[in-house]
Design a protein around this motif. Structure first.
Motif, PDB file in Angstrom:
ATOM      1  N   ALA A  38       0.281  -7.803  50.532  1.00  0.00           N
ATOM      2  CA  ALA A  38      -0.615  -8.526  51.440  1.00  0.00           C
ATOM      3  C   ALA A  38       0.002  -9.849  51.891  1.00  0.00           C
ATOM      4  CB  ALA A  38      -1.954  -8.771  50.750  1.00  0.00           C
ATOM      5  N   THR A  39       0.626 -10.573  50.955  1.00  0.00           N
ATOM      6  CA  THR A  39       1.249 -11.846  51.302  1.00  0.00           C
ATOM      7  C   THR A  39       2.429 -11.654  52.247  1.00  0.00           C
ATOM      8  OG1 THR A  39       0.609 -12.747  49.145  1.00  0.00           O
ATOM      9  CG2 THR A  39       2.336 -13.911  50.345  1.00  0.00           C
ATOM     10  N   ALA A  40       3.263 -10.642  51.966  1.00  0.00           N
ATOM     11  CA  ALA A  40       4.414 -10.375  52.833  1.00  0.00           C
ATOM     12  C   ALA A  40       3.958  -9.965  54.229  1.00  0.00           C
ATOM     13  CB  ALA A  40       5.294  -9.296  52.214  1.00  0.00           C
ATOM     14  N   ALA A  79       1.052 -10.719  55.734  1.00  0.00           N
ATOM     15  CA  ALA A  79       0.494 -11.886  56.423  1.00  0.00           C
ATOM     16  C   ALA A  79       1.596 -12.862  56.846  1.00  0.00           C
ATOM     17  CB  ALA A  79      -0.517 -12.585  55.518  1.00  0.00           C
ATOM     18  N   SER A  80       2.547 -13.103  55.950  1.00  0.00           N
ATOM     19  CA  SER A  80       3.636 -14.034  56.270  1.00  0.00           C
ATOM     20  C   SER A  80       4.479 -13.523  57.429  1.00  0.00           C
ATOM     21  CB  SER A  80       4.514 -14.252  55.034  1.00  0.00           C
ATOM     22  OG  SER A  80       3.776 -14.782  53.964  1.00  0.00           O
ATOM     23  N   ALA A  81       4.831 -12.230  57.394  1.00  0.00           N
ATOM     24  CA  ALA A  81       5.650 -11.669  58.468  1.00  0.00           C
ATOM     25  C   ALA A  81       4.912 -11.714  59.801  1.00  0.00           C
ATOM     26  CB  ALA A  81       6.045 -10.236  58.125  1.00  0.00           C
ATOM     27  N   THR A  82       3.607 -11.412  59.762  1.00  0.00           N
ATOM     28  CA  THR A  82       2.819 -11.430  60.997  1.00  0.00           C
ATOM     29  C   THR A  82       2.745 -12.832  61.587  1.00  0.00           C
ATOM     30  OG1 THR A  82       1.496  -9.556  60.224  1.00  0.00           O
ATOM     31  CG2 THR A  82       0.569 -10.895  61.990  1.00  0.00           C
ATOM     32  N   LEU A  83       2.383 -13.808  60.747  1.00  0.00           N
ATOM     33  CA  LEU A  83       2.231 -15.172  61.234  1.00  0.00           C
ATOM     34  C   LEU A  83       3.562 -15.774  61.681  1.00  0.00           C
ATOM     35  CD1 LEU A  83      -0.328 -16.514  58.603  1.00  0.00           C
ATOM     36  CD2 LEU A  83      -0.770 -15.835  60.964  1.00  0.00           C
ATOM     37  N   LEU A  84       4.611 -15.557  60.880  1.00  0.00           N
ATOM     38  CA  LEU A  84       5.917 -16.105  61.250  1.00  0.00           C
ATOM     39  C   LEU A  84       6.455 -15.463  62.525  1.00  0.00           C
ATOM     40  CD1 LEU A  84       7.687 -16.409  57.775  1.00  0.00           C
ATOM     41  CD2 LEU A  84       6.998 -18.282  59.284  1.00  0.00           C
ATOM     42  N   PHE A 142       2.392  -8.003  66.038  1.00  0.00           N
ATOM     43  CA  PHE A 142       3.175  -8.375  64.861  1.00  0.00           C
ATOM     44  C   PHE A 142       2.621  -7.736  63.594  1.00  0.00           C
ATOM     45  CE2 PHE A 142       3.375 -11.642  68.083  1.00  0.00           C
ATOM     46  CZ  PHE A 142       4.739 -11.671  68.324  1.00  0.00           C
ATOM     47  N   ILE A 143       1.360  -7.370  63.621  1.00  0.00           N
ATOM     48  CA  ILE A 143       0.827  -6.591  62.501  1.00  0.00           C
ATOM     49  C   ILE A 143       1.478  -5.215  62.487  1.00  0.00           C
ATOM     50  CG2 ILE A 143      -1.253  -5.510  61.590  1.00  0.00           C
ATOM     51  CD1 ILE A 143      -2.828  -7.877  62.642  1.00  0.00           C
ATOM     52  N   SER A 182      12.085 -10.723  50.418  1.00  0.00           N
ATOM     53  CA  SER A 182      11.597 -11.787  49.536  1.00  0.00           C
ATOM     54  C   SER A 182      10.405 -11.308  48.723  1.00  0.00           C
ATOM     55  CB  SER A 182      11.226 -13.021  50.357  1.00  0.00           C
ATOM     56  OG  SER A 182      10.186 -12.719  51.272  1.00  0.00           O
ATOM     57  N   GLY A 183       9.519 -10.507  49.347  1.00  0.00           N
ATOM     58  CA  GLY A 183       8.394  -9.950  48.597  1.00  0.00           C
ATOM     59  C   GLY A 183       8.857  -9.019  47.496  1.00  0.00           C
TER      60      GLY A 183
END
Length: 456
Positions: free
Chosen positions: A31-33, A35-40, A146-147, A206-207
């Motif tokens: 979930a973190t990866a 969200a991070s990939a989408t936002l970045l 991006f999602i 990184s995840g």
């Protein structure tokens, strides 16, 4: 019907919690990866596209100032140079279509002549541009782009189109019109796609690294907890052994001494054989008590240099008669210039004696006992190997558990006593065994330290 207690709900084995943590942490990391990939990805793409729009605004502004294009919106009859101006605009790299709006939202010029004079209709971006803001619209900037990262790998020209609304100002900075550019800059779009792929791969890697590190740390903690639990169990067993050994020694030593004295008197008469059996059993019981006391009361002895060759020769001599009876041959293997081990001689001798006794117990019908010592790094590798019956894998996992034994007359403290003695000396003891082939006891003992002094 019995209901589970709160304690029973949390009484789970460590492996259960490790698996549960691995599953939950995997969900959190994914979930973190995501969200991070989408936002970045969205942020990077938005900044790159916005920067490209600002460059287009500067370019259009330069053309308008050069040809005094703002006058076209003030005096429509003065069209000198306007066609040249917008003709140059139409040749902008990556430009697919262009419209020019006045403040009344009407199209006053377009690369599509049929659109000139028409109304813009509902257009939020145009309304914002008429207030003086640079507006950019593209499906590429939608969160779904991006999602679903396939947009970064599968090109879609309609999806990649960028609409830029550039406000046109007069000399007094008043907005007099808007230029709409419908662009598909190939180099920019390629850069956006490459950057999106890079962001997603970086977040995934990184995840993955984070997940593996977290699970690895938890597994290491579980192993440490398991070792501590085994130590606690061993210490609790040691306390029980100490209490029991003290009670047994106090209650049995005096009666056993009296029985043996009586048997010695009987041995002077005709019942010598029966008296010998009594003394043998008394000696066995006294040795049994001695092992219990030794297991419970180790420590506090002085360390000094011990020559293992001499110690092994002494132990082989002690067991020589039994070896002859069982048909066991001995092979000794160590260099002549063997360095001394740094140990408590009585405790080490007792540990090695236990190992040799176990090896002989495993070869009742004869076999070969191999004793070897070899230097390695800063220690000595000592091996006591037999060709006996071997130990099953299940029993091999529990051989160092106090009171676990497979012998009919054993009490299960020989190997725990040996390991405890070796570990107190700063060494280690492990067993390798195969059923029907034999067993190897492998010891690692420290060498005499350079700064150590022999006891006076």
């Amino acid at each position: 019907m019995a209901f589970p207690t709160v304690r029973s709900l949390f009484a789970r084995p460590p492996l259960f919690w490790t698996r549960r943590f691995a599953a939950l942490s995997l969900l959190c990391v994914v979930a973190t990866a995501l969200a991070s990939a989408t936002l970045l990805s969205q942020y990077v793409a938005e900044r790159m596209i916005r920067h490209n729009a600002e460059l287009a605004q500067d370019f259009v502004g330069s053309l308008l100032r050069m040809h005094r294009g703002d006058q076209f919106f003030v005096n429509r009859s003065d069209t000198r140079g306007i066609e040249l101006l917008f003709g140059e605009l139409a040749r902008m790299p990556g430009l697919g279509h262009a419209n020019v709006f006045d403040t009344g939202r009407r199209v006053v010029w377009s690369t599509n002549p049929k659109a000139i004079g028409g109304d813009a209709g509902a257009n939020h971006e145009l309304d914002q541009a008429l207030t003086g803001q640079l507006e950019v619209e593209s499906e590429l900037l939608a969160a779904a782009s991006f999602i679903k990262p396939e947009h970064a790998f599968l090109r879609n020209d309609a999806l990649d189109a960028i609409e830029v609304y550039i406000p046109v100002r007069d000399a007094g900075s008043k907005v007099v019109g808007v230029v709409e550019l419908y662009m598909q800059p190939e180099h920019l779009l390629n850069s956006v796609h490459k950057m999106t792929r890079f962001v997603w791969m970086a977040c995934v890697l990184s995840g993955l690294v984070t997940y593996l590190a977290m699970v690895g740390l938890v597994m290491q903690a579980d192993r440490q907890i398991a070792r501590q639990q085994r130590t606690i169990v061993a210490n609790e067993s040691l306390v029980a052994v100490g209490d029991m050994a003290s009670a047994v020694a106090h209650g049995l030593r005096n009666p056993l001494a009296a029985i043996r004295s009586s048997a010695e008197l009987i041995a002077m008469g005709p019942e010598r054989e029966q008296a010998g059996d009594i003394m043998s059993e008394v000696d066995r019981l006294q040795a049994w008590i001695g092992k219990l006391l030794a297991y419970a009361q180790q420590g506090g002895r002085a360390l000094g240099p011990v020559h293992l060759g001499d110690m092994f020769n002494h132990l082989v001599g002690m067991h020589a008669a039994r070896m002859d009876r069982q048909g066991v041959t001995v092979q000794c293997d160590w260099p002549e210039t063997l360095p001394s081990a740094w140990a408590d001689a009585p405790a080490l001798e007792q540990a090695l004696d236990n190992l040799i006794s176990n090896a002989l117990d495993a070869m009742p019908q004869g076999g070969r006992l191999h004793l070897s010592v070899r230097p390695q790094d800063k220690g000595l590798i000592v091996t006591v190997a037999d060709t006996g019956v071997g130990i099953s894998p299940d029993d091999l996992q529990r051989v160092f558990t106090p009171f676990h034994t497979t012998k009919r007359t054993g009490i299960g403290v020989g190997l725990p006593l040996a390991r405890r003695s070796i570990e107190r000396l700063g060494g280690s003891l492990r067993l390798k065994s195969t059923l029907g082939v034999g067993t190897q006891a492998i010891l690692l003992l420290p060498l005499q330290s350079a700064g150590a002094t022999e006891p006076a």
